[in-house]
Design an enzyme around this catalytic site. Sequence first.
Site, PDB file in Angstrom:
ATOM      1  N   ASN A  55       0.799  -1.236   0.000  1.00 39.21           N
ATOM      2  CA  ASN A  55       0.000   0.000   0.000  1.00 39.21           C
ATOM      3  C   ASN A  55       0.828   1.281   0.000  1.00 39.21           C
ATOM      4  OD1 ASN A  55       0.999  -0.047   2.553  1.00 39.21           O
ATOM      5  ND2 ASN A  55      -0.963   0.065   3.615  1.00 39.21           N
ATOM      6  N   ASP A  72       5.027 -16.886  14.931  1.00 38.01           N
ATOM      7  CA  ASP A  72       6.001 -16.606  15.984  1.00 38.01           C
ATOM      8  C   ASP A  72       5.249 -16.472  17.302  1.00 38.01           C
ATOM      9  OD1 ASP A  72       8.530 -15.701  17.134  1.00 38.01           O
ATOM     10  OD2 ASP A  72       9.027 -15.031  15.104  1.00 38.01           O
ATOM     11  N   ASP A 122       9.896 -17.798  20.524  1.00 42.38           N
ATOM     12  CA  ASP A 122      10.946 -16.826  20.818  1.00 42.38           C
ATOM     13  C   ASP A 122      11.596 -17.099  22.179  1.00 42.38           C
ATOM     14  OD1 ASP A 122      12.002 -14.155  19.835  1.00 42.38           O
ATOM     15  OD2 ASP A 122      11.325 -13.549  21.821  1.00 42.38           O
ATOM     16  N   GLU A 165      13.503 -21.140  19.963  1.00 46.32           N
ATOM     17  CA  GLU A 165      14.791 -20.444  19.977  1.00 46.32           C
ATOM     18  C   GLU A 165      15.394 -20.656  21.366  1.00 46.32           C
ATOM     19  OE1 GLU A 165      16.493 -15.966  19.048  1.00 46.32           O
ATOM     20  OE2 GLU A 165      14.703 -16.211  20.236  1.00 46.32           O
ATOM     21  N   HIS A 198      16.715 -12.990  10.878  1.00 45.49           N
ATOM     22  CA  HIS A 198      16.510 -11.544  11.059  1.00 45.49           C
ATOM     23  C   HIS A 198      17.355 -10.959  12.189  1.00 45.49           C
ATOM     24  CE1 HIS A 198      14.146 -13.398  14.122  1.00 45.49           C
ATOM     25  NE2 HIS A 198      13.906 -12.247  14.695  1.00 45.49           N
ATOM     26  N   ASP A 199      18.038 -11.795  12.950  1.00 44.17           N
ATOM     27  CA  ASP A 199      18.897 -11.300  14.038  1.00 44.17           C
ATOM     28  C   ASP A 199      20.376 -11.389  13.688  1.00 44.17           C
ATOM     29  OD1 ASP A 199      16.720 -10.864  15.731  1.00 44.17           O
ATOM     30  OD2 ASP A 199      16.800 -12.909  16.516  1.00 44.17           O
TER      31      ASP A 199
HETATM   32  C1  NOJ Z   1      14.672 -13.138  19.566  1.00 41.14           C
HETATM   33  C2  NOJ Z   1      14.107 -12.501  18.344  1.00 41.14           C
HETATM   34  O1  NOJ Z   1      14.441 -13.268  17.229  1.00 41.14           O
HETATM   35  C3  NOJ Z   1      14.658 -11.091  18.307  1.00 41.14           C
HETATM   36  O2  NOJ Z   1      14.414 -10.442  17.081  1.00 41.14           O
HETATM   37  C4  NOJ Z   1      14.075 -10.338  19.462  1.00 41.14           C
HETATM   38  O3  NOJ Z   1      14.675  -9.062  19.550  1.00 41.14           O
HETATM   39  C5  NOJ Z   1      14.317 -11.065  20.788  1.00 41.14           C
HETATM   40  N1  NOJ Z   1      14.140 -12.482  20.703  1.00 41.14           N
HETATM   41  C6  NOJ Z   1      13.370 -10.555  21.835  1.00 41.14           C
HETATM   42  O4  NOJ Z   1      12.058 -10.953  21.534  1.00 41.14           O
END
Ligand code: NOJ
Length: 562
Positions: free
Chosen positions: A23, A98, A199, A256, A329-330
């Site tokens: 958008n 997630d 997470d 994770e 993404h981290d």
């Molecule tokens: C892990 C996530 O992948 C990350 O992006 C996030 O900042 C931390 N956990 C806290 O939720």
Amino acid sequence: MNKIWWKESVVYQIYPRSFMDSNGDGIGDIQGIISKLDYLKELGVDVIWLCPVYESPNDDNGYDISNYQTIMDDFGTLADWEALLDGLHGRGMKLIMDLVVNHSSDEHAWFAEAKTSKDNRYRDYYIWRPGQGGREPNDWGSFFSGSAWQYEEQTDEYYLHLFSKKQPDLNWENQDLRQEIYKMMTWWLDKGIDGFRMDVINLISKDQELPSVGDGSSGSYHFGGQYFMNGPRVHEYLQEMNREVLSKYDIMTVGEAIGVTPEDAALYVGEDRNELNMVFHFELMDVDSGPGGKWDVKPWNLADFKRIISKWQTGLHGKGWNSLYLNNHDQPRMLSRFGNDSTYHKQSAKMLGTLLHTLQGTPYIYQGEELGMTNVQFNSILEYKDIETLNMYNEYIAAGHDEQVIMKSIYSKGRDNGRTPMQWNDGPHAGFTTGSPWIAVNPNYTTINAEQALNDPDSIFHYYKKLIRLRKEHNVTVYADYRPLMEDDHHVFAYVRTLGNEQLLVVLNFFETPADFTLEESVQYETKQLLISNYEVADDDDIRQIALRPYEARVYKLHGIH
Ligand code: NOJ
């Protein structure tokens, strides 16, 4: 090992903010994802892991959730989300969501209530303590710099936040909280989702004494992981969650898990443990961190890299299932970190992709990896958006560190490396948005983009497509065991995997200098078949002795005696 769909699947991770904007507001959204479903189908992935799309003030891009059962306005509506689920299921793909339940946002209704008084019904949903001698209750540091505690004037106490101060930790000791979470999970599962990525799930149980790490003399903050990683009740909680929720559905779960060893992991994913299916460990991601942690960047070496992978491959074999990932993404982009993002861009991306798809475990591809997207170097800190990066920068500047050194560590480790917009074409903003993107596009989009990749039969995209197909066509790529070859070689990564009378031989040159591979005598076979390679290879090539070209990767299937 039991055969099951999620072991045979390839997962593709979507970071919605950066995937596709429908958008023109500069932020990726759910309709944007829907417009790219045919692209994902073409790639051949089975499962999409969608990073958080819930209502959130976006202190940590959606990992700070203010309502678990509504969709963030920036991303669309629940009706959009339902259309996404239908679109995926209609194409034979699955969706995992997630689940962020170690903490909520401080703007969640529970926290808004909890902070009003010590006897509020929701007070105990979070972790509160009085200060100690005018300071925080203990010396734990937050993952995002500074103390892990925030003072709340209204009730004169501190609350715990392992991440940002807008991410208060939830108190899993409280049974009502746990039941609310299970109810929320059931609500999503009843909508038809296919599982969860959880997470930092191994942080949910804290040592109730909340002890300090140091003796207080330094006045600084410390990593308190020993008191909250794999805490005292974590397995009890996960077994309860499994009993009350997960076991009722045919789904997959991946947790994770910070700081876990294969022995710890077996307790989460052991097939007789009734907890999770897989965990993401961090050992490989720490291979280039010095004693000062992730920002203390040190060169990685292949010996450590191989040792870690071998340890996990053999450590979990026959016990539980591995997850396989080289970026997300981290993390920085795998190609810039472990490959070569200039001269051997294509070759090294394909080599790393070969590794990802030929180990035992479920591969996770991060958006843009299939195009060979790379790290980015913005000139100014003002262009960076990630809270972890910005907090570290401010803290280090205040402590008198050299700005150039800080920027260098951000270039190699900052999370925004993986968060620049997906590069769809060579048009304005890489075709990601018609507006102004929330974070700048990597300038290399003119040559690295999906349109170009789809048109080039020799592209990384088409190679990934083939790798994914191989996992469908050859069970040996999924279920076979793992044995390292040439273990002491610091140049070549090679292994053989065996299932019945089939073997998979994988040979990877990790560097740009040519290297020699010798197949040890103990590996015997009658016939060989080349499954994939990133260079031309002659049919009659002798595999007992291979002169490997820069970043060369080859995978053979061997039949017969072994
Ligand atoms: C892990 C996530 O992948 C990350 O992006 C996030 O900042 C931390 N956990 C806290 O939720």
